[in-house]
Design a protein around this motif. Sequence first.
Motif, PDB file in Angstrom:
ATOM      1  N   HIS A 214       0.800  -1.229   0.000  1.00 57.46           N
ATOM      2  CA  HIS A 214       0.000   0.000   0.000  1.00 57.46           C
ATOM      3  C   HIS A 214       0.834   1.281   0.000  1.00 57.46           C
ATOM      4  O   HIS A 214       0.707   2.110   0.896  1.00 57.46           O
ATOM      5  CB  HIS A 214      -0.944   0.032   1.212  1.00 57.46           C
ATOM      6  CG  HIS A 214      -1.791  -1.172   1.328  1.00 57.46           C
ATOM      7  ND1 HIS A 214      -2.885  -1.381   0.528  1.00 57.46           N
ATOM      8  CD2 HIS A 214      -1.692  -2.260   2.134  1.00 57.46           C
ATOM      9  CE1 HIS A 214      -3.434  -2.546   0.847  1.00 57.46           C
ATOM     10  NE2 HIS A 214      -2.729  -3.102   1.803  1.00 57.46           N
TER      11      HIS A 214
ATOM     12  N   ALA B  27       1.741   5.057  -1.047  1.00 57.83           N
ATOM     13  CA  ALA B  27       0.869   6.193  -1.361  1.00 57.83           C
ATOM     14  C   ALA B  27       1.744   7.398  -1.670  1.00 57.83           C
ATOM     15  O   ALA B  27       2.752   7.626  -1.008  1.00 57.83           O
ATOM     16  CB  ALA B  27      -0.034   6.500  -0.169  1.00 57.83           C
TER      17      ALA B  27
ATOM     18  N   GLN C  43      -2.145   4.725  -4.929  1.00 61.26           N
ATOM     19  CA  GLN C  43      -2.936   5.713  -4.196  1.00 61.26           C
ATOM     20  C   GLN C  43      -2.298   7.085  -4.313  1.00 61.26           C
ATOM     21  O   GLN C  43      -1.153   7.287  -3.912  1.00 61.26           O
ATOM     22  CB  GLN C  43      -3.062   5.322  -2.738  1.00 61.26           C
ATOM     23  CG  GLN C  43      -3.978   6.303  -2.012  1.00 61.26           C
ATOM     24  CD  GLN C  43      -4.142   5.950  -0.566  1.00 61.26           C
ATOM     25  OE1 GLN C  43      -4.584   4.868  -0.231  1.00 61.26           O
ATOM     26  NE2 GLN C  43      -3.765   6.862   0.291  1.00 61.26           N
TER      27      GLN C  43
ATOM     28  N   PHE D  48       4.437   7.760   1.266  1.00 63.93           N
ATOM     29  CA  PHE D  48       4.026   7.139   2.524  1.00 63.93           C
ATOM     30  C   PHE D  48       3.680   5.678   2.251  1.00 63.93           C
ATOM     31  O   PHE D  48       3.530   5.269   1.105  1.00 63.93           O
ATOM     32  CB  PHE D  48       2.757   7.806   3.071  1.00 63.93           C
ATOM     33  CG  PHE D  48       2.944   9.208   3.564  1.00 63.93           C
ATOM     34  CD1 PHE D  48       3.328   9.445   4.876  1.00 63.93           C
ATOM     35  CD2 PHE D  48       2.724  10.293   2.730  1.00 63.93           C
ATOM     36  CE1 PHE D  48       3.487  10.738   5.342  1.00 63.93           C
ATOM     37  CE2 PHE D  48       2.880  11.585   3.196  1.00 63.93           C
ATOM     38  CZ  PHE D  48       3.264  11.805   4.497  1.00 63.93           C
TER      39      PHE D  48
ATOM     40  N   ARG E 132       0.892   2.758   4.029  1.00 64.90           N
ATOM     41  CA  ARG E 132      -0.127   2.574   5.055  1.00 64.90           C
ATOM     42  C   ARG E 132       0.416   1.763   6.220  1.00 64.90           C
ATOM     43  O   ARG E 132       1.089   0.751   6.031  1.00 64.90           O
ATOM     44  CB  ARG E 132      -1.296   1.836   4.423  1.00 64.90           C
ATOM     45  CG  ARG E 132      -2.521   1.920   5.234  1.00 64.90           C
ATOM     46  CD  ARG E 132      -3.691   1.595   4.368  1.00 64.90           C
ATOM     47  NE  ARG E 132      -4.752   1.138   5.227  1.00 64.90           N
ATOM     48  CZ  ARG E 132      -5.986   0.946   4.814  1.00 64.90           C
ATOM     49  NH1 ARG E 132      -6.281   1.147   3.549  1.00 64.90           N
ATOM     50  NH2 ARG E 132      -6.899   0.546   5.638  1.00 64.90           N
TER      51      ARG E 132
ATOM     52  N   VAL F 234       2.758   2.602   8.213  1.00 66.60           N
ATOM     53  CA  VAL F 234       4.137   2.959   8.557  1.00 66.60           C
ATOM     54  C   VAL F 234       4.139   4.408   8.995  1.00 66.60           C
ATOM     55  O   VAL F 234       3.683   5.275   8.259  1.00 66.60           O
ATOM     56  CB  VAL F 234       5.075   2.805   7.347  1.00 66.60           C
ATOM     57  CG1 VAL F 234       6.495   3.148   7.737  1.00 66.60           C
ATOM     58  CG2 VAL F 234       4.979   1.409   6.789  1.00 66.60           C
TER      59      VAL F 234
ATOM     60  N   MET G 188       1.916  -4.201  10.827  1.00 67.53           N
ATOM     61  CA  MET G 188       0.516  -3.791  11.046  1.00 67.53           C
ATOM     62  C   MET G 188      -0.348  -4.179   9.843  1.00 67.53           C
ATOM     63  O   MET G 188       0.053  -3.952   8.703  1.00 67.53           O
ATOM     64  CB  MET G 188       0.443  -2.281  11.251  1.00 67.53           C
ATOM     65  CG  MET G 188       0.593  -1.878  12.694  1.00 67.53           C
ATOM     66  SD  MET G 188       0.286  -0.125  12.885  1.00 67.53           S
ATOM     67  CE  MET G 188       1.958   0.504  12.805  1.00 67.53           C
TER      68      MET G 188
ATOM     69  N   ALA H 181      -3.110  -3.959   7.028  1.00 69.12           N
ATOM     70  CA  ALA H 181      -3.573  -2.791   6.296  1.00 69.12           C
ATOM     71  C   ALA H 181      -5.043  -2.478   6.599  1.00 69.12           C
ATOM     72  O   ALA H 181      -5.476  -1.351   6.474  1.00 69.12           O
ATOM     73  CB  ALA H 181      -3.385  -3.012   4.813  1.00 69.12           C
ATOM     74  N   ASN H 182      -5.794  -3.507   7.013  1.00 63.12           N
ATOM     75  CA  ASN H 182      -7.213  -3.273   7.238  1.00 63.12           C
ATOM     76  C   ASN H 182      -7.532  -3.045   8.710  1.00 63.12           C
ATOM     77  O   ASN H 182      -8.658  -3.158   9.137  1.00 63.12           O
ATOM     78  CB  ASN H 182      -8.034  -4.451   6.697  1.00 63.12           C
ATOM     79  CG  ASN H 182      -7.610  -5.753   7.331  1.00 63.12           C
ATOM     80  OD1 ASN H 182      -6.655  -5.778   8.111  1.00 63.12           O
ATOM     81  ND2 ASN H 182      -8.296  -6.830   7.004  1.00 63.12           N
ATOM     82  N   GLU H 183      -6.486  -2.778   9.505  1.00 62.61           N
ATOM     83  CA  GLU H 183      -6.712  -2.564  10.929  1.00 62.61           C
ATOM     84  C   GLU H 183      -7.673  -1.387  11.157  1.00 62.61           C
ATOM     85  O   GLU H 183      -7.788  -0.510  10.320  1.00 62.61           O
ATOM     86  CB  GLU H 183      -5.390  -2.258  11.623  1.00 62.61           C
ATOM     87  CG  GLU H 183      -4.942  -0.871  11.247  1.00 62.61           C
ATOM     88  CD  GLU H 183      -3.600  -0.501  11.822  1.00 62.61           C
ATOM     89  OE1 GLU H 183      -3.484  -0.510  13.044  1.00 62.61           O
ATOM     90  OE2 GLU H 183      -2.714  -0.198  11.047  1.00 62.61           O
TER      91      GLU H 183
ATOM     92  N   ALA I 191       0.366  10.942   8.605  1.00 64.77           N
ATOM     93  CA  ALA I 191       0.491   9.779   7.715  1.00 64.77           C
ATOM     94  C   ALA I 191      -0.870   9.114   7.492  1.00 64.77           C
ATOM     95  O   ALA I 191      -1.172   8.659   6.391  1.00 64.77           O
ATOM     96  CB  ALA I 191       1.495   8.793   8.281  1.00 64.77           C
TER      97      ALA I 191
ATOM     98  N   THR J 256      -2.547   8.315   3.957  1.00 64.13           N
ATOM     99  CA  THR J 256      -2.630   6.937   3.479  1.00 64.13           C
ATOM    100  C   THR J 256      -4.036   6.363   3.599  1.00 64.13           C
ATOM    101  O   THR J 256      -4.340   5.353   2.992  1.00 64.13           O
ATOM    102  CB  THR J 256      -1.649   6.022   4.227  1.00 64.13           C
ATOM    103  OG1 THR J 256      -1.918   6.103   5.615  1.00 64.13           O
ATOM    104  CG2 THR J 256      -0.212   6.440   3.980  1.00 64.13           C
ATOM    105  N   ARG J 257      -4.899   6.969   4.403  1.00 65.86           N
ATOM    106  CA  ARG J 257      -6.277   6.489   4.513  1.00 65.86           C
ATOM    107  C   ARG J 257      -7.207   7.672   4.319  1.00 65.86           C
ATOM    108  O   ARG J 257      -8.024   7.994   5.187  1.00 65.86           O
ATOM    109  CB  ARG J 257      -6.491   5.864   5.897  1.00 65.86           C
ATOM    110  CG  ARG J 257      -5.387   4.873   6.240  1.00 65.86           C
ATOM    111  CD  ARG J 257      -5.433   4.452   7.678  1.00 65.86           C
ATOM    112  NE  ARG J 257      -6.495   3.495   7.904  1.00 65.86           N
ATOM    113  CZ  ARG J 257      -6.541   2.689   8.963  1.00 65.86           C
ATOM    114  NH1 ARG J 257      -5.593   2.712   9.855  1.00 65.86           N
ATOM    115  NH2 ARG J 257      -7.545   1.855   9.110  1.00 65.86           N
TER     116      ARG J 257
ATOM    117  N   GLU K 113     -11.267   7.180   4.738  1.00 64.54           N
ATOM    118  CA  GLU K 113     -11.749   6.958   6.107  1.00 64.54           C
ATOM    119  C   GLU K 113     -11.580   8.204   6.977  1.00 64.54           C
ATOM    120  O   GLU K 113     -12.514   8.687   7.603  1.00 64.54           O
ATOM    121  CB  GLU K 113     -10.890   5.874   6.760  1.00 64.54           C
ATOM    122  CG  GLU K 113     -11.290   4.471   6.512  1.00 64.54           C
ATOM    123  CD  GLU K 113     -10.194   3.561   7.057  1.00 64.54           C
ATOM    124  OE1 GLU K 113      -9.122   3.514   6.421  1.00 64.54           O
ATOM    125  OE2 GLU K 113     -10.414   2.944   8.103  1.00 64.54           O
TER     126      GLU K 113
END
Lengths: 384, 220
Positions: A160, A162, A259, A281, A283, A285, B1, B3-5, B197, B201-202, B205
Amino acid sequence: MTDLETRALLPEGLHDDLPPDAEFEAELVARLIGVFAGHGYDRVKPPLIEFEESLLGGPGAAQAPTMFRLMDPVSQRMLAVRSDMTIQVARIATTRLAHVARPLRLCYAGQVLRVKGSQLRAERQFGQAGIELIGGAPEAADVEVLLLAAEAMALLGIAHPALDLTLPTLVPAIAQGLGLDEAATRTAREALDGKDEARLDSLEPGPRALFAALLEAAGPAEEAMPEILALDLPPAARALAEGLAARIAHVRAVMPDIQLTVDPGEYRAHEYHTGFGFTAFARGVRGELGRGGRYLVEAPGGGQTEEATGFTLYVDSLLRALPHPAPAPTLFVPAGTPAETARRLRAEGWRTRAGLVPVADAAAEARRIDCTHWLDGSTPRALT
Amino acid sequence: MAANEGLIVALPKGRILKELRPMLDAVGLIPEAAFDDPDSRALRFATSDPRVSIIRVRSFDVATFVAFGAAHIGVAGNDVLMEFDYPELYAPLDLGIGRCRLSVAEPADLMATDDPRRWSHVRVATKYPHVTSRHFAARGVQAECIKLNGAMELAPGLGLCQRIVDLVSTGSTLKANGLVEIEKIAEITSRLVVNRAAFKTRPHEVGGWVDRFREARNAA
């Protein structure tokens, strides 16, 4: 404090890389350089230390507070330890390689040192690996660099990735178009950089509404760009935004899944970027994996200013973003094994670790010195 | 971690939480019952949205959790944001709750003879040493800060120092301790804060929650 404790202590932000991490890092850098070379970027290797003034020139000015300095007893001039390699590569391009045809593609990898760690990166020494593309058609060059950054991250196996795109000169261009004074410009820039809506409250209602809309627009590229372009922007600012939209369309056409986000106000650490900048970036991290953008390089002695674009990936961040590999299989070769046997095994791809004195139980000795296999006659056997 | 956490929201204990609570209902972030139970020792709570959980920490720690990406979204006063000045923290929304001000106060009898223009050095008890020294440095005054975590108002009376920097809402605590507010450093409100971040990156959401909080604030 015992003697051991004193000797083990390193200055803040510095650390020893141990097996297998040290090897993994070297491998990672080699893979990155391989990707860059594959796209026709030639490697350069500037020195660790230079005259302070050459590191401070052009795009280096922003690095001034981050550099260690020392006095050169030979030239009696101030030297600085590099805190970023972009400046050095730009210097090479405009001096020793000034006569080479443009566009010029260079890549590099090396360690940098900073006087202070940051909030997310306590390390004061870390690796950088990157490319610089000097000259050439701006839009096509920026697209090449963005795609290469994405490709490099994908090849390393970053999950992932970005890319966050920004226009560091957009806010100043808007402020100028609206005739705002210096203080108001700084307020707008800081508010948008920190996404701090409340800081905009000191502006006049007109500019405030425009900057607030810009702040709100930050997000996925496909949603942000139409929102930004729908605003009533001064002509210079509109041209910047349209340029970014064109770059995004090109990148999207080649990499439909990457992304992309747009943050029109991101400014910090893009101080020297003109027109466009980006941050990488991944995801999950924390912190950035790398940074890039377009900038101006001034030729020494009043030569022609050139445009360049490029990016740097931070090797320590990449290491944090990637799962660490299992230790490589290592074969214990007991003392007395013919050298030819060990040589043949290495040619087959084994890492051998030789016994220096004969031992009764080769398997136990293999385990003691951290091997995964031991040589039974001429057959490698796995430790169970 | 993974990714869908899930997303983690850090909320401060105490004063701000009381004003924030109706807003949580308005944005559809309904915490489990234990969250509203003052006797509950739990620190982490599920919500009506299975992808989102809430952690309840001290207001100063909200900023730290979010800045380091341990939580993705949070609510913190700008007093805390000013004190830490974390570059990894975005404050996209002024929620307009938790209103008060950060002020300098000193004993009423000192004020009668004091001339702030002549200061070159002051000793100040505060929970905000960074903001305090920056504030005084901007006018050429060196501030020696004594970090306290509460009950600053006691310090001048007991001779620890003469001045304090603290949050003031009604001023009644200052008054009860014989202090007067002499200078306002900043107006304080609570902000929705977002990890940088996570914001990049999200974006869907995190941006979605920012939008919902914005609607709730505008409706309030």
